[in-house]
Motif scaffolding. Structure first.
Motif, PDB file in Angstrom:
ATOM      1  N   THR A 141     -41.192 131.023-141.856  1.00 38.30           N
ATOM      2  CA  THR A 141     -40.406 130.532-142.983  1.00 38.30           C
ATOM      3  C   THR A 141     -39.748 129.208-142.601  1.00 38.30           C
ATOM      4  O   THR A 141     -39.752 128.810-141.428  1.00 38.30           O
ATOM      5  N   MET A 142     -39.153 128.535-143.579  1.00 41.69           N
ATOM      6  CA  MET A 142     -38.479 127.268-143.297  1.00 41.69           C
ATOM      7  C   MET A 142     -37.318 127.474-142.331  1.00 41.69           C
ATOM      8  O   MET A 142     -37.069 126.644-141.459  1.00 41.69           O
ATOM      9  N   GLU A 143     -36.602 128.582-142.476  1.00 38.99           N
ATOM     10  CA  GLU A 143     -35.494 128.869-141.557  1.00 38.99           C
ATOM     11  C   GLU A 143     -36.013 129.090-140.138  1.00 38.99           C
ATOM     12  O   GLU A 143     -35.420 128.596-139.169  1.00 38.99           O
ATOM     13  N   GLU A 144     -37.131 129.795-140.026  1.00 38.04           N
ATOM     14  CA  GLU A 144     -37.699 130.029-138.696  1.00 38.04           C
ATOM     15  C   GLU A 144     -38.243 128.740-138.099  1.00 38.04           C
ATOM     16  O   GLU A 144     -38.153 128.517-136.882  1.00 38.04           O
ATOM     17  N   LEU A 145     -38.797 127.870-138.934  1.00 32.75           N
ATOM     18  CA  LEU A 145     -39.253 126.573-138.431  1.00 32.75           C
ATOM     19  C   LEU A 145     -38.081 125.738-137.921  1.00 32.75           C
ATOM     20  O   LEU A 145     -38.205 125.027-136.919  1.00 32.75           O
ATOM     21  N   ALA A 146     -36.944 125.814-138.614  1.00 36.97           N
ATOM     22  CA  ALA A 146     -35.755 125.088-138.156  1.00 36.97           C
ATOM     23  C   ALA A 146     -35.279 125.638-136.815  1.00 36.97           C
ATOM     24  O   ALA A 146     -34.860 124.875-135.928  1.00 36.97           O
TER      25      ALA A 146
END
Length: 402
Positions: A141-146
């Motif tokens: 997810t975008m949060e995990e990518l961050a």
């Protein structure tokens, strides 16, 4: 984190203990100690008087000695303990409370939450990196990518890192729309692999996406150099076209897109997108002379029921998608009505009227001015017509909305 918490607890306990010990301690002075001090002071003053008399400074030594003896007798006690002054111990309570409250405020606002989050990211980083490298794993997810970006950046601060690792950090920055971080990462990657075509293209893409005109110009220089190196590279041509279009250099953008069309095989899905881009660039450059000449007529029944405050809505579609390609709104006037529509009436910039090969025109009279069709509205609909960009069309308003 455990070491940090234990250290904080130990320091807090030590601070409270020292605070209480300093306020709780009661000093006592024994009378014998004070008497010795007073006697020593008396002897010292006698020696000073004797010296002053020898030097002729004082003349009444005997009287001054009697005063000193009287003072000594007054200060000497009978050997009892004399307690020091002590305040109420409850006075210390606000200080302890203030110390605890200050600690709580620090835990809330002093970066403790950020530290805990950073430590959690370091713990999860290996698993996140393994997932992003596994083509069969669930996408991040975008949060995990961050979180992966933060973990990788921290790891690269501790080790020099390879070109691939810095390139990964740069691509994460692009996905997360952090152009500054992406550009810095690709610069580090190019220091380790300066001849990598892919890295140079990635860096040029970051510069092209930048809102700084200087970055856009730098990307243009880099892309021209890459084009000299490989004039048939589709990605280089695509980036050059996008960069030139962004700088309103439409001639160069059109040349790059046409070069791409010559390289792509027939049936490639990218051809349609490139053709639309070409039409958009031609329109923006004023090279597009395509316009739809339309004549609108009224049937006798519609003319009899013409509302005085109605609004005319004209929409052009490709005959396949219900979403209009071009739309125009006009107040009612005389009929027959002649008008033109062009790319300036487009609903979306990626679907231009000039790029269509067939059209269908719908004309509606809205009695209350609403953009949505209402029961009783009169409308006309043309057939799906092959269109080459110049032939006129006529639509008659002869139907009523059920």
């Amino acid at each position: 984190m455990i070491v940090f918490c234990m250290t904080l607890i130990v320091l807090l306990a030590a601070a409270v203990a020292l605070f209480l010990a300093a306020g709780w301690r009661q000093r006592e002075y024994h009378a014998d100690e004070r008497d010795r001090l007073n006697t020593a002071f008396y002897q010292q003053r006698l020696r000073e008087l004797q010296r002053d008399e020898t030097e002729g400074v004082v003349a009444n030594r005997a009287e001054m000695e009697r005063d000193l003896q009287q003072m000594l007798l007054t200060d000497v006690t009978d050997g009892q303990h004399v307690p020091g002054r002590q305040s109420s111990r409850w006075v210390l309570l606000p200080g302890v409370v203030l110390l605890l409250v200050s600690t709580g405020v620090y835990l809330q606002t002093g970066g403790y939450a950020q530290l805990a989050g950073w430590i959690a990211v370091q713990r999860d980083y290996p698993a996140l990196r393994a997932r992003v490298m596994d083509p069969d794993a669930q996408p991040l997810t975008m949060e995990e990518l961050a979180r992966l970006q933060l973990g990788l950046r921290t790891a690269l601060q501790q080790t020099p890192g390879s070109a691939d690792e810095w390139a990964m950090l740069g691509r994460l920055g692009m996905v997360l729309n952090n152009a500054t971080a992406a550009g810095q990462a690709f610069e580090r990657a190019l220091q380790r692999a300066p001849d990598s075509l892919e890295l140079q293209q990635d860096y040029a893409e970051v510069l092209t996406r930048s809102g700084d005109p200087q970055d856009n110009r730098q990307a243009s220089v880099l892309l021209h150099a890459l084009l000299k190196r490989d004039s048939a590279n589709l990605r280089t041509l695509s980036l050059l076209a996008f960069n030139a279009s962004g700088q309103q250099n439409y001639t160069e953008a059109l040349d790059a897109w046409r070069a791409m069309l010559a390289l792509l095989p027939a049936g490639d899905p990218r051809i349609t997108l490139i053709q639309r881009s070409i039409e958009q660039a031609k329109t923006a450059a004023g090279q597009q002379a395509v316009a739809l000449s339309l004549t609108v007529k009224l049937s006798p029944p519609a003319e009899k029921m013409l509302p005085p405050d109605g609004v005319l809505y004209i929409s052009v579609s490709d005959g396949v998608s219900p979403v209009p390609v071009a739309v125009k709104r006009l107040p009612l006037s005389h009929f027959p009505l002649s008008l033109t529509l062009d790319d300036s009436n487009a609903m979306m910039p990626d679907r231009l009227l000039s790029a269509q090969h067939q059209v269908q025109v719908r004309v509606r009279i809205a009695r209350d001015g609403s953009a949505n069709p209402q029961a009783g509205d009169w409308f006309g609909l043309s057939a799906i017509t092959s269109w080459e960009g110049h032939q006129p069309l006529t639509v008659e308003i002869n139907q009523q909305q059920p």
